[in-house]
Design a protein around this motif. Structure first.
Motif, PDB file in Angstrom:
ATOM      1  N   ASP A  50      27.095  40.370  18.478  1.00 23.15           N
ATOM      2  CA  ASP A  50      26.693  41.313  19.527  1.00 23.15           C
ATOM      3  C   ASP A  50      25.764  40.633  20.526  1.00 23.15           C
ATOM      4  N   LYS A  51      24.842  39.833  20.004  1.00 23.20           N
ATOM      5  CA  LYS A  51      23.899  39.140  20.879  1.00 23.20           C
ATOM      6  C   LYS A  51      24.617  38.141  21.770  1.00 23.20           C
ATOM      7  N   ARG A  53      27.707  38.366  22.814  1.00 21.77           N
ATOM      8  CA  ARG A  53      28.426  39.112  23.852  1.00 21.77           C
ATOM      9  C   ARG A  53      27.481  39.516  24.980  1.00 21.77           C
ATOM     10  N   GLN A  54      26.262  39.931  24.611  1.00 19.25           N
ATOM     11  CA  GLN A  54      25.281  40.307  25.623  1.00 19.25           C
ATOM     12  C   GLN A  54      24.904  39.112  26.490  1.00 19.25           C
ATOM     13  N   LEU A  55      24.712  37.960  25.846  1.00 17.22           N
ATOM     14  CA  LEU A  55      24.354  36.747  26.588  1.00 17.22           C
ATOM     15  C   LEU A  55      25.486  36.318  27.517  1.00 17.22           C
ATOM     16  N   GLY A  57      27.637  38.301  28.872  1.00 23.11           N
ATOM     17  CA  GLY A  57      27.632  39.234  29.993  1.00 23.11           C
ATOM     18  C   GLY A  57      26.566  38.886  31.018  1.00 23.11           C
ATOM     19  N   LYS A  58      25.371  38.513  30.539  1.00 24.02           N
ATOM     20  CA  LYS A  58      24.290  38.140  31.451  1.00 24.02           C
ATOM     21  C   LYS A  58      24.618  36.849  32.189  1.00 24.02           C
TER      22      LYS A  58
END
Length: 217
Positions: A50-51, A53-55, A57-58
């Motif tokens: 999950d982390k 995927r967030q990175l 996206g950023k």
């Protein structure tokens, strides 16, 4: 013992799970996306995914912003080169209008200067401007972006005035004093909004001021 006490203990005793490795293998926690339980190791793997995927996206957002800034910088460069090449008042106006319309997609551009040099003919750019608007321009710390309501600048856009819904007002300054204003107008009410960034608008005002000073000197 409260949950905070457990967290505090584990943070201060990182060797706990090394000494009690069997605890890790026997612990189960709820699945973050379902009702079943999973091992703590699997839960950690899901958290890391999950982390990631967030990175990702950023990172994608950063790349997009970088590409957008590069494109704007290229347009600013073309405008600067065009203004440097101008040799007359009319050519400055033409260059400013051309690049703002074609490069920056600003449909309506108007310029007003407070004083008309004696050798210049009477043009719309030297039309009278109220003392209130001049004082407003003098007080501008950064370009104004927002509605046209209550501003006499809306009339500067001629026949399109009734259709313009948002505007940017850029004070032009020379030697510490305000000498005029550039008004950019759009039929899109959200094109120029109060919280938008204004650094590029400010740079446009500075370049236009320098070009006009040179040709009107």
């Amino acid at each position: 013992m409260k949950a905070d006490d457990v967290v505090h203990y584990l943070q201060n005793n990182p060797q706990f799970f090394e000494e009690h490795a069997e605890v890790l293998t026997s612990m189960v926690v709820p699945h973050p996306h379902g009702g079943r339980t999973i091992s703590i190791t699997e839960r950690q793997m899901l958290a890391l995914r999950d982390k990631n995927r967030q990175l990702e996206g950023k990172m994608g957002e950063l790349f997009q912003h970088g590409e957008e800034n590069d494109a704007i910088s290229e347009k600013m460069h073309r405008l600067a080169v065009g203004l440097i090449a101008t040799r007359s008042f009319q050519s400055v106006l033409h260059t400013l209008h051309f690049h703002l319309r074609d490069d920056f997609a600003v449909p309506h551009v108007a310029v007003r200067l407070w004083r008309r040099p004696t050798e210049c003919e009477e043009l719309p750019e030297f039309a009278d401007v109220s003392s209130e608007l001049q004082a407003f321009a003098e007080a501008l710390v950064q370009p104004y972006c927002g509605s046209t309501g209550g501003f006499e600048t809306s009339s500067w856009f001629g026949e399109a005035a009734t259709h313009v819904r948002s505007q940017a007002l850029i004070a032009m300054r020379q030697g510490g004093g305000t000498t005029g204003m550039i008004a950019l107008g759009s039929e899109d009410g959200e094109r120029f909004y109060p919280t938008m960034g204004t650094i590029y608008l400010q740079r446009i005002g500075e370049m236009a001021s320098a070009a006009l000073l040179r040709v009107l000197r």
